[in-house]
Design an enzyme around this catalytic site. Structure first.
Site, PDB file in Angstrom:
ATOM      1  CG  ASP A 128      -2.062  -0.985   1.116  1.00 48.40           C
ATOM      2  OD1 ASP A 128      -2.171  -1.644   0.070  1.00 48.40           O
ATOM      3  OD2 ASP A 128      -2.832  -1.122   2.090  1.00 48.40           O
ATOM      4  NE  ARG A 163     -18.122  -6.389 -22.754  1.00 52.27           N
ATOM      5  CZ  ARG A 163     -17.928  -7.684 -22.916  1.00 52.27           C
ATOM      6  NH1 ARG A 163     -16.731  -8.212 -22.731  1.00 52.27           N
ATOM      7  NH2 ARG A 163     -18.917  -8.462 -23.268  1.00 52.27           N
ATOM      8  CG  MET A 170      -5.290  -5.118  -2.542  1.00 52.54           C
ATOM      9  SD  MET A 170      -4.278  -6.246  -1.587  1.00 52.54           S
ATOM     10  CE  MET A 170      -5.391  -7.645  -1.467  1.00 52.54           C
ATOM     11  CB  VAL A 274      -2.985 -11.249  -8.524  1.00 48.10           C
ATOM     12  CG1 VAL A 274      -1.912 -11.272  -9.602  1.00 48.10           C
ATOM     13  CG2 VAL A 274      -3.970 -12.385  -8.736  1.00 48.10           C
TER      14      VAL A 274
HETATM   15  O1  F6P Z   1      -1.358  -5.423   3.231  1.00 48.20           O
HETATM   16  C1  F6P Z   1      -2.209  -4.409   2.855  1.00 48.20           C
HETATM   17  C2  F6P Z   1      -3.397  -4.996   2.141  1.00 48.20           C
HETATM   18  O2  F6P Z   1      -2.963  -5.616   0.972  1.00 48.20           O
HETATM   19  C3  F6P Z   1      -4.492  -3.974   1.859  1.00 48.20           C
HETATM   20  O3  F6P Z   1      -4.314  -3.245   0.709  1.00 48.20           O
HETATM   21  C4  F6P Z   1      -5.718  -4.831   1.846  1.00 48.20           C
HETATM   22  O4  F6P Z   1      -6.867  -4.100   2.209  1.00 48.20           O
HETATM   23  C5  F6P Z   1      -5.411  -5.852   2.876  1.00 48.20           C
HETATM   24  O5  F6P Z   1      -4.020  -5.984   2.932  1.00 48.20           O
HETATM   25  C6  F6P Z   1      -6.050  -7.202   2.645  1.00 48.20           C
HETATM   26  O6  F6P Z   1      -5.814  -7.975   3.753  1.00 48.20           O
HETATM   27  P1  F6P Z   1      -6.080  -9.519   3.880  1.00 48.20           P
HETATM   28  O7  F6P Z   1      -4.987 -10.226   3.136  1.00 48.20           O
HETATM   29  O8  F6P Z   1      -6.021  -9.760   5.336  1.00 48.20           O
HETATM   30  O9  F6P Z   1      -7.407  -9.781   3.244  1.00 48.20           O
END
Ligand code: F6P
Length: 344
Positions: A128, A163, A170, A274
């Protein structure tokens, strides 16, 4: 020194490269012994660990994930958690602990240092890219590349069918991946958590583009992006075991609205985990390696309560307490003055 290492929070590409660097720099340069605690803080509290030496970290540089496991959660989730951490340091004769984590794990590490004085050094990770105090975290570059590759592929199928593709990436609190991958992939619009969006504006941009004779649109949205209250339905998220909303799905609502309001067929692509899997890019391997070596040097200088960071291309140390549960948000000058010039 006898050094412990743990990986906390969500995994990301480059964790193994940091572990390898800590072991190599520690053992070869300083004669340290390195121990990997399994499954994050759980391994510290339950004293579950493995010995990591140069032979055992061979081949780790390009490997995704973390060989010592990771979890979300902290010693503060258990009534005797902090005492167990103290006991582990004492019974295992630990001289230092490296916490490789994102905002959650580093905030916990800072609190432990403040409350107990334990000798901890932090290393910032997360796809992130939202850790305060460093210009970048490792894992981000790889995630951006994966998302950009996906967007590149979506252009041709979107054009063939005229489309709208709504691509969800994320980014829980911040839109770094969306902004970078959207810019690199030539997105029609980028939606980020930092700026609540109006779906009417999104539809206007998409319609105007098609009226100009362009085929297909790519809308890139961070999973944590929020509509202006009252303008659109928002998904009802379940929560995970630590009480955080399990994000994913805002793209579905956005695609539905776009289809209804513009008449163009819309499809949803959620890239999801991914983005977190597989081998790190060369950039992330090098950043992870630099951070690992810097963490060892920081411990030998006894700079406990610090975090290694990249500032203006140099690896430095900053106070771990600076992380403080906050998220480093997207540079809005970049978003408004550069990225948005290419919208439409
Ligand atoms: O590590 C950060 C992150 O990838 C976020 O962007 C995302 O919301 C979260 O982890 C997802 O977490 P988990 O793997 O616990 O579903």
């Amino acid at each position: 020194m006898r050094i412990g290492v743990l990986t906390g929070g969500g995994d990301c590409p480059g964790l193994n490269a940091v572990i390898r660097a800590i072991v190599r720099a520690g053992e070869v340069e300083h004669g340290d012994e390195v121990w990997g605690f399994l499954d994050s803080w759980d391994g510290v509290m339950d004293q579950r660990f493995v010995r990591l030496d140069v032979a055992s970290v061979r081949g780790l540089l390009p490997r995704g994930g973390t060989v010592i496991g990771t979890r979300r959660g902290s010693p503060y989730d258990r009534p005797d958690g902090v005492e167990r951490v103290r006991a582990c340091f004492a019974e295992q004769h630990l001289d230092a602990l490296v916490v490789i984590g994102g905002n959650g794990s580093l905030t916990v590490a800072a609190k432990l240092v403040a409350e107990t004085g334990l000798p901890i050094v932090g290393v910032p990770k997360t796809i992130d890219n939202d850790v305060v105090g460093t210009d970048i975290t490792f894992g981000f570059h790889t995630a951006v590349q994966i998302a950009t590759d996906a967007i590149d592929r979506l252009h041709t199928t979107a054009e063939s069918h005229d489309r709208v593709m709504v691509v969800e990436v994320m980014g829980r609190d911040t839109g770094w991946i969306a902004t970078y991958a959207g810019m690199a992939g030539g997105a029609t619009v980028i939606l980020i958590p930092e700026i609540p969006f109006d779906i009417a504006d999104v539809c206007e941009v998409v319609s105007a583009r098609h009226k100009r004779g362009r085929y297909a649109s790519i809308v890139v949205v961070a999973e944590g992006a929020q509509p202006i209250p009252g303008t659109m339905v928002v998904p009802d998220y379940e929560t995970d075991h630590i009480g955080r909303p399990r994000l994913g799905g805002v793209s579905v609502e956005i695609a539905r609205e776009i289809e209804t309001r513009t008449g163009f067929e819309a499809r949803v692509v959620q890239i999801g985990h991914v983005q977190r899997g597989g081998t790190p890019t060369a950039y992330d391997r090098i950043l992870s390696t630099r951070f690992g070596v810097a963490a060892v040097e920081a411990m030998h200088r006894r700079e406990f309560g610090s975090m290694v960071a990249l500032r203006c291309s140099k690896v430095v140390t900053v106070p771990l307490g600076d992380v403080d549960g906050r998220a480093r948000t997207v540079d809005l000058d970049l978003y408004r003055d550069v990225a948005s010039i290419f919208f439409g």
